[in-house]
Write a protein that holds these residues in place. Structure first.
Motif, PDB file in Angstrom:
ATOM      1  N   ASP A 132     105.328  93.247  24.534  1.00  0.00           N
ATOM      2  CA  ASP A 132     104.153  94.292  24.342  1.00  0.00           C
ATOM      3  C   ASP A 132     103.954  94.889  25.551  1.00  0.00           C
ATOM      4  O   ASP A 132     103.672  94.257  26.524  1.00  0.00           O
ATOM      5  CB  ASP A 132     103.023  93.632  23.728  1.00  0.00           C
ATOM      6  CG  ASP A 132     101.958  94.647  23.458  1.00  0.00           C
ATOM      7  OD1 ASP A 132     101.312  94.640  24.235  1.00  0.00           O
ATOM      8  OD2 ASP A 132     101.940  95.287  22.364  1.00  0.00           O
ATOM      9  N   ALA A 133     104.016  96.285  25.713  1.00  0.00           N
ATOM     10  CA  ALA A 133     103.691  97.058  26.991  1.00  0.00           C
ATOM     11  C   ALA A 133     102.299  96.840  27.579  1.00  0.00           C
ATOM     12  O   ALA A 133     102.052  96.514  28.757  1.00  0.00           O
ATOM     13  CB  ALA A 133     104.126  98.226  26.828  1.00  0.00           C
ATOM     14  N   VAL A 134     101.336  96.609  26.729  1.00  0.00           N
ATOM     15  CA  VAL A 134      99.750  96.576  27.261  1.00  0.00           C
ATOM     16  C   VAL A 134      99.672  95.215  27.821  1.00  0.00           C
ATOM     17  O   VAL A 134      99.102  95.015  28.886  1.00  0.00           O
ATOM     18  CB  VAL A 134      98.861  96.677  25.812  1.00  0.00           C
ATOM     19  CG1 VAL A 134      97.663  96.503  26.527  1.00  0.00           C
ATOM     20  CG2 VAL A 134      99.035  98.271  25.706  1.00  0.00           C
ATOM     21  N   VAL A 135     100.390  94.235  27.297  1.00  0.00           N
ATOM     22  CA  VAL A 135     100.286  92.861  27.513  1.00  0.00           C
ATOM     23  C   VAL A 135     100.892  92.868  29.051  1.00  0.00           C
ATOM     24  O   VAL A 135     100.483  92.233  30.083  1.00  0.00           O
ATOM     25  CB  VAL A 135     100.526  91.743  26.679  1.00  0.00           C
ATOM     26  CG1 VAL A 135     100.673  90.257  27.088  1.00  0.00           C
ATOM     27  CG2 VAL A 135     100.044  91.777  25.147  1.00  0.00           C
ATOM     28  N   ALA A 136     102.349  93.433  29.092  1.00  0.00           N
ATOM     29  CA  ALA A 136     103.122  93.460  30.185  1.00  0.00           C
ATOM     30  C   ALA A 136     102.371  94.100  31.498  1.00  0.00           C
ATOM     31  O   ALA A 136     102.574  93.455  32.624  1.00  0.00           O
ATOM     32  CB  ALA A 136     104.368  94.025  29.976  1.00  0.00           C
ATOM     33  N   GLN A 137     101.370  94.762  31.194  1.00  0.00           N
ATOM     34  CA  GLN A 137     100.779  95.616  32.206  1.00  0.00           C
ATOM     35  C   GLN A 137      99.622  94.867  32.680  1.00  0.00           C
ATOM     36  O   GLN A 137      99.457  94.918  34.024  1.00  0.00           O
ATOM     37  CB  GLN A 137     100.529  97.061  31.740  1.00  0.00           C
ATOM     38  CG  GLN A 137      99.666  97.761  32.756  1.00  0.00           C
ATOM     39  CD  GLN A 137      99.254  99.305  32.365  1.00  0.00           C
ATOM     40  OE1 GLN A 137      99.440  99.577  31.262  1.00  0.00           O
ATOM     41  NE2 GLN A 137      98.744 100.078  33.101  1.00  0.00           N
ATOM     42  N   TYR A 182      89.537  80.452  25.869  1.00  0.00           N
ATOM     43  CA  TYR A 182      90.565  80.686  24.704  1.00  0.00           C
ATOM     44  C   TYR A 182      90.198  82.197  24.122  1.00  0.00           C
ATOM     45  O   TYR A 182      90.952  82.708  23.950  1.00  0.00           O
ATOM     46  CB  TYR A 182      90.444  79.750  23.846  1.00  0.00           C
ATOM     47  CG  TYR A 182      91.618  79.696  22.539  1.00  0.00           C
ATOM     48  CD1 TYR A 182      93.069  79.769  22.836  1.00  0.00           C
ATOM     49  CD2 TYR A 182      91.235  80.211  21.328  1.00  0.00           C
ATOM     50  CE1 TYR A 182      93.823  79.892  21.948  1.00  0.00           C
ATOM     51  CE2 TYR A 182      92.016  80.392  20.279  1.00  0.00           C
ATOM     52  CZ  TYR A 182      93.356  80.424  20.736  1.00  0.00           C
ATOM     53  OH  TYR A 182      94.287  80.616  19.429  1.00  0.00           O
ATOM     54  N   THR A 183      88.935  82.317  23.711  1.00  0.00           N
ATOM     55  CA  THR A 183      88.451  83.372  23.094  1.00  0.00           C
ATOM     56  C   THR A 183      88.350  84.707  23.810  1.00  0.00           C
ATOM     57  O   THR A 183      88.755  85.689  23.001  1.00  0.00           O
ATOM     58  CB  THR A 183      87.193  83.025  22.293  1.00  0.00           C
ATOM     59  OG1 THR A 183      86.138  82.898  23.255  1.00  0.00           O
ATOM     60  CG2 THR A 183      87.159  81.820  21.194  1.00  0.00           C
ATOM     61  N   GLN A 184      88.036  84.526  24.933  1.00  0.00           N
ATOM     62  CA  GLN A 184      87.948  85.777  25.759  1.00  0.00           C
ATOM     63  C   GLN A 184      89.030  86.224  26.516  1.00  0.00           C
ATOM     64  O   GLN A 184      89.227  87.276  27.152  1.00  0.00           O
ATOM     65  CB  GLN A 184      86.618  85.546  26.646  1.00  0.00           C
ATOM     66  CG  GLN A 184      85.179  85.332  26.036  1.00  0.00           C
ATOM     67  CD  GLN A 184      84.189  85.492  27.089  1.00  0.00           C
ATOM     68  OE1 GLN A 184      84.427  86.268  27.896  1.00  0.00           O
ATOM     69  NE2 GLN A 184      83.091  85.036  26.751  1.00  0.00           N
ATOM     70  N   TYR A 185      89.948  85.215  26.869  1.00  0.00           N
ATOM     71  CA  TYR A 185      91.168  85.442  27.354  1.00  0.00           C
ATOM     72  C   TYR A 185      92.469  85.403  26.920  1.00  0.00           C
ATOM     73  O   TYR A 185      93.223  86.264  26.593  1.00  0.00           O
ATOM     74  CB  TYR A 185      91.239  84.764  28.737  1.00  0.00           C
ATOM     75  CG  TYR A 185      92.727  84.797  29.453  1.00  0.00           C
ATOM     76  CD1 TYR A 185      93.065  85.891  30.191  1.00  0.00           C
ATOM     77  CD2 TYR A 185      93.535  83.731  29.351  1.00  0.00           C
ATOM     78  CE1 TYR A 185      94.164  86.150  30.706  1.00  0.00           C
ATOM     79  CE2 TYR A 185      94.856  84.100  30.021  1.00  0.00           C
ATOM     80  CZ  TYR A 185      95.323  85.066  30.661  1.00  0.00           C
ATOM     81  OH  TYR A 185      96.412  85.204  31.284  1.00  0.00           O
ATOM     82  N   TYR A 186      92.555  84.271  26.355  1.00  0.00           N
ATOM     83  CA  TYR A 186      93.998  83.774  25.683  1.00  0.00           C
ATOM     84  C   TYR A 186      94.127  84.432  24.366  1.00  0.00           C
ATOM     85  O   TYR A 186      95.280  85.172  24.175  1.00  0.00           O
ATOM     86  CB  TYR A 186      93.982  82.461  25.349  1.00  0.00           C
ATOM     87  CG  TYR A 186      95.402  81.858  25.231  1.00  0.00           C
ATOM     88  CD1 TYR A 186      96.158  81.125  26.412  1.00  0.00           C
ATOM     89  CD2 TYR A 186      96.115  81.887  24.034  1.00  0.00           C
ATOM     90  CE1 TYR A 186      97.438  80.580  26.045  1.00  0.00           C
ATOM     91  CE2 TYR A 186      97.307  81.312  23.780  1.00  0.00           C
ATOM     92  CZ  TYR A 186      98.049  80.658  24.835  1.00  0.00           C
ATOM     93  OH  TYR A 186      99.303  80.100  24.968  1.00  0.00           O
ATOM     94  N   ARG A 187      93.256  84.525  23.567  1.00  0.00           N
ATOM     95  CA  ARG A 187      93.377  85.258  22.318  1.00  0.00           C
ATOM     96  C   ARG A 187      93.645  86.803  22.349  1.00  0.00           C
ATOM     97  O   ARG A 187      94.126  87.437  21.401  1.00  0.00           O
ATOM     98  CB  ARG A 187      92.088  84.978  21.350  1.00  0.00           C
ATOM     99  CG  ARG A 187      92.060  83.738  20.898  1.00  0.00           C
ATOM    100  CD  ARG A 187      92.990  83.426  19.652  1.00  0.00           C
ATOM    101  NE  ARG A 187      92.854  84.217  18.435  1.00  0.00           N
ATOM    102  CZ  ARG A 187      93.800  84.556  17.627  1.00  0.00           C
ATOM    103  NH1 ARG A 187      94.945  84.495  17.797  1.00  0.00           N
ATOM    104  NH2 ARG A 187      93.492  85.310  16.371  1.00  0.00           N
ATOM    105  N   GLU A 188      93.116  87.512  23.648  1.00  0.00           N
ATOM    106  CA  GLU A 188      92.990  88.740  23.857  1.00  0.00           C
ATOM    107  C   GLU A 188      94.598  89.229  24.060  1.00  0.00           C
ATOM    108  O   GLU A 188      94.891  90.323  23.679  1.00  0.00           O
ATOM    109  CB  GLU A 188      92.160  89.176  25.213  1.00  0.00           C
ATOM    110  CG  GLU A 188      90.704  89.286  24.880  1.00  0.00           C
ATOM    111  CD  GLU A 188      90.397  90.171  24.138  1.00  0.00           C
ATOM    112  OE1 GLU A 188      90.751  91.461  24.006  1.00  0.00           O
ATOM    113  OE2 GLU A 188      89.629  89.853  22.834  1.00  0.00           O
ATOM    114  N   THR A 189      95.336  88.276  24.329  1.00  0.00           N
ATOM    115  CA  THR A 189      96.723  88.506  24.348  1.00  0.00           C
ATOM    116  C   THR A 189      97.455  88.658  23.166  1.00  0.00           C
ATOM    117  O   THR A 189      98.503  89.046  23.004  1.00  0.00           O
ATOM    118  CB  THR A 189      97.612  87.708  25.274  1.00  0.00           C
ATOM    119  OG1 THR A 189      97.470  86.183  24.540  1.00  0.00           O
ATOM    120  CG2 THR A 189      97.057  87.203  26.514  1.00  0.00           C
TER     121      THR A 189
END
Length: 292
Positions: free
Chosen positions: A88-93, A138-145
């Motif tokens: 995913d380009a957004v996650v990669a950025q 987890y909810t604010q960082y990990y799940r955002e990916t």
């Protein structure tokens, strides 16, 4: 040699696996010529820059994943990215820099690697603290990916650091299946040895060396940050407890890691909340969010 024969097919929920029953519940067969070629290429390139692509191609032939990363966890300090592939380009950025600058401090794989020098393949759910999946991190960082499952290889290196290969899946595909994990565990000794050889070569190659960024332990960062922001002093043990709370540890698991009783762990938690005028892990994370 044997291999797991996964047949990929499209379904309304993403990718499904069609396996025939066999020994240990999944089909086993001789490696096909193309599998042998991919494995041979990965082995031959373990001391070259082409290793990352060869290893990714080897696994992608049998397994679907959305991220594929090789990291080095120093004995102290921030992770060093060796090579990354993110679909995913957004996650990669956004993901790699955020992770290596701050978010790694609460990453279960990083914390597990810091506490143990074990070689092997691990699933996120196997090593994460019991309350990790309900934690604010987890909810604010990990799940955002968008990641819903992660598998990682860990291997100790000669300089005291830990080599880490991570691959994960996002929601569209869903978690790794039991039979896929069985296959990965079967071949994990080969994969970890290839990872070890590649990273040891990089350690000996000065052109590939990355200066290690020294950072203080998380409990020390928490204590100094709390003092600077609120003027309140918390003890070293309270700082350790605060770090474990943020990682998703219960009083029981925190007590085991700190070598104290459950009751003492509860006292540390109460003292932290009282001194900072908070009442939950959510409020503690909000107070310290700039660290992550």
């Amino acid at each position: 040699m044997i291999a797991c024969n996964f047949q990929f097919k499209n379904t309304p929920n993403g990718v499904d696996m069609d396996n025939s029953a066999g020994f240990s519940g999944y089909k086993m067969e001789l490696l096909k010529p193309r599998d042998i070629q991919r494995l041979q290429k990965a082995m031959a390139s373990s001391t070259s820059e082409s290793f990352f692509g060869a290893l990714r191609n080897l696994l992608r032939a049998r397994l679907f994943f959305d991220t594929f990363l090789i990291l080095k966890f120093p004995s102290r300090g921030a992770p060093e990215p060796v090579a990354t592939w993110i679909k995913d380009a957004v996650v990669a950025q956004n993901y790699p820099q955020l992770y290596t600058e701050r978010a790694y401090r609460l990453d279960p794989f990083y914390q597990f690697g810091q506490r143990r020098s074990r070689t092997g393949l691990f699933r996120l759910s196997e090593i994460a603290p019991v309350r990790f999946f309900s934690s604010e991190y987890y909810t604010q960082y990990y799940r955002e990916t968008g990641i819903v499952d992660e598998v990682g290889l860990l291997v100790p290196l000669s300089d005291g650091s830990i080599g880490h290969l991570s691959f994960s899946r996002r929601e569209a595909v869903g978690p790794f299946r039991r039979k896929e994990l069985q296959c990965l565990r079967q071949y994990s000794p080969i994969l970890t040895e290839l990872l070890r050889q590649h990273l040891e070569h990089r350690l000996n190659d000065s052109t590939n060396s990355i200066p290690e960024r020294e950072t203080r332990p998380l409990d020390a960062l928490i204590r100094s940050y709390v003092k600077a922001k609120t003027g309140t002093a918390i003890t070293q043990r309270e700082g350790e407890m605060a770090a474990l709370i943020l990682q998703g540890h219960s009083n029981v698991s925190a007590a085991l890691l700190m070598g104290i009783s459950r009751e003492t762990a509860k006292v540390h938690r109460r003292n932290i909340y009282r001194k900072l005028t908070i009442s939950s892990q959510t409020e503690l994370f909000a107070l310290l969010a700039e660290l992550f």
